[in-house]
Design an enzyme around this catalytic site. Structure first.
Site, short mmCIF file in Angstrom:
data_model
loop_
_atom_site.label_atom_id
_atom_site.label_comp_id
_atom_site.label_asym_id
_atom_site.label_seq_id
_atom_site.Cartn_x
_atom_site.Cartn_y
_atom_site.Cartn_z
N GLY A 1 0.78 -1.24 0.00
CA GLY A 1 0.00 0.00 0.00
C GLY A 1 0.81 1.29 0.00
O GLY A 1 0.37 2.30 -0.53
N GLU B 1 4.25 3.89 6.09
CA GLU B 1 2.98 3.18 5.89
C GLU B 1 2.01 4.01 5.06
O GLU B 1 2.11 5.24 5.03
CB GLU B 1 2.33 2.92 7.26
CG GLU B 1 2.59 1.52 7.82
CD GLU B 1 1.73 0.45 7.15
OE1 GLU B 1 1.30 0.64 5.99
OE2 GLU B 1 1.51 -0.59 7.78
N ASP C 1 -4.72 1.96 10.75
CA ASP C 1 -6.14 1.77 11.04
C ASP C 1 -6.25 1.31 12.51
O ASP C 1 -6.25 2.12 13.42
CB ASP C 1 -6.67 0.75 10.03
CG ASP C 1 -8.15 0.45 10.17
OD1 ASP C 1 -8.80 1.03 11.05
OD2 ASP C 1 -8.67 -0.37 9.40
N LYS D 1 -6.50 6.53 10.64
CA LYS D 1 -7.88 6.50 11.11
C LYS D 1 -7.82 6.52 12.63
O LYS D 1 -7.89 5.47 13.29
CB LYS D 1 -8.57 5.21 10.63
CG LYS D 1 -8.91 5.19 9.16
CD LYS D 1 -9.67 3.90 8.84
CE LYS D 1 -9.79 3.68 7.36
NZ LYS D 1 -10.19 2.30 7.03
N ASP E 1 -5.66 -0.17 -1.73
CA ASP E 1 -6.47 -1.03 -2.59
C ASP E 1 -7.75 -1.51 -1.93
O ASP E 1 -7.89 -1.52 -0.70
CB ASP E 1 -5.67 -2.28 -2.97
CG ASP E 1 -5.52 -3.23 -1.77
OD1 ASP E 1 -5.05 -2.78 -0.71
OD2 ASP E 1 -5.91 -4.41 -1.89
N ARG F 1 -5.33 0.73 -6.69
CA ARG F 1 -4.07 1.30 -6.19
C ARG F 1 -3.55 2.42 -7.10
O ARG F 1 -2.86 3.32 -6.65
CB ARG F 1 -2.98 0.22 -6.14
CG ARG F 1 -3.20 -0.85 -5.09
CD ARG F 1 -1.91 -1.63 -4.91
NE ARG F 1 -2.12 -2.91 -4.26
CZ ARG F 1 -2.22 -3.09 -2.95
NH1 ARG F 1 -2.15 -2.06 -2.15
NH2 ARG F 1 -2.40 -4.28 -2.44
P1 IMP Z 1 -4.09 -1.95 10.72
O1 IMP Z 1 -3.23 -3.12 11.05
O2 IMP Z 1 -5.54 -2.19 11.11
O3 IMP Z 1 -3.59 -0.63 11.26
O4 IMP Z 1 -4.16 -1.84 9.16
C1 IMP Z 1 -3.11 -1.47 8.46
C2 IMP Z 1 -3.14 -1.91 7.03
O5 IMP Z 1 -4.46 -2.26 6.56
C3 IMP Z 1 -2.73 -0.75 6.18
O6 IMP Z 1 -1.35 -0.72 6.02
C4 IMP Z 1 -3.48 -0.99 4.89
O7 IMP Z 1 -2.71 -1.79 4.04
C5 IMP Z 1 -4.74 -1.69 5.29
N1 IMP Z 1 -5.86 -0.74 5.42
C6 IMP Z 1 -6.38 -0.21 6.55
N2 IMP Z 1 -7.39 0.63 6.28
C7 IMP Z 1 -7.52 0.64 4.94
C8 IMP Z 1 -8.40 1.35 4.03
O8 IMP Z 1 -9.28 2.15 4.40
N3 IMP Z 1 -8.20 1.09 2.71
C9 IMP Z 1 -7.25 0.23 2.24
N4 IMP Z 1 -6.42 -0.44 3.06
C10 IMP Z 1 -6.55 -0.24 4.39
MG MG Z 2 -0.29 -1.31 4.50
#
Ligand code: IMP
Ligand code: MG
Length: 185
Positions: free
Chosen positions: A53, A107, A111, A139, A167, A173
């Site tokens: 990403g 990154e 999220d 987020k 994506d 992407r």
């Molecule tokens: P986390 O582990 O929940 O913080 O998520 C991190 C990863 O999830 C990011 O590096 C993204 O690759 C993917 N991700 C989280 N939110 C989104 C979104 O809204 N769109 C696309 N990919 C997301």
């Molecule tokens: Mg990612």
């Protein structure tokens, strides 16, 4: 004809509306890079780019970095569709010689923060001197623990986004702008 940045897009089964346009992204990246160039000038950081990403963000950001630094790529995967799976896979080969180095994780989006936590634990095991985070998006209301992002592009609300590297099931992407899931869709 409507410009790309004002038109909604359909990806697979979902509709997305324009959210952050490429001009705004470019301006924010320019100021983030200036901040990093100033703050990290004596740290010779390794930028650890989290694939896939972050690849477009990293490419635009790192071309504006003018301090002594290295660039590495690492893969971490936690999303399936529009939901975090909570399971993160990490390729540790890329971390073998990071002992005593200052790491900046690059990154696309933080999220829940689960991926970041995993990455930091992995990097710590290999003896990094310091670990900082640079993320295009955050987020913030979704973080599952208190976390600090040293260099953050935009804080966004809790809605799925695509484009500029991000994506939806590997699609979208290559979009130049960032789009947000249209729940009315
Ligand atoms: P986390 O582990 O929940 O913080 O998520 C991190 C990863 O999830 C990011 O590096 C993204 O690759 C993917 N991700 C989280 N939110 C989104 C979104 O809204 N769109 C696309 N990919 C997301
Ligand atoms: Mg990612």
């Amino acid at each position: 004809m409507a410009k790309d940045s004002t038109r909604s897009v359909k990806i697979l089964d979902l509709n997305f509306r324009p959210y952050i346009d490429k001009k705004k992204i470019k301006e924010r990246i320019k100021s983030l890079a200036e901040e990093i160039n100033t703050e990290e000038v004596h740290n010779e950081p390794i930028f650890l780019v989290v694939m896939t990403g972050a690849f477009i963000f990293a490419s635009d950001l790192l071309r504006r970095i003018n301090i002594d630094s290295d660039i590495r790529f690492i893969r971490a995967r936690s999303y399936s569709g529009t939901q975090s799976t909570g399971v993160v896979k990490l390729e540790e080969d890329y971390l073998l010689d990071i002992k005593d180095r200052n790491i900046i994780i690059v990154e696309d989006i933080i999220d829940t923060g689960i991926t970041l936590k995993f990455l930091k634990e992995g990097i710590t095991k290999f003896g990094a001197k310091s670990i900082k985070t640079c993320s295009l998006l955050s987020k913030t209301s979704c973080h599952t623990y208190p976390l600090h992002i040293n260099y953050c592009g935009f804080e966004i609300e809790d809605k799925f986004v695509v484009g500029y590297g991000l994506d939806y099931n590997d699609k979208g992407r290559n979009l130049k702008n960032i789009y947000q899931l249209d729940v009315e869709g």
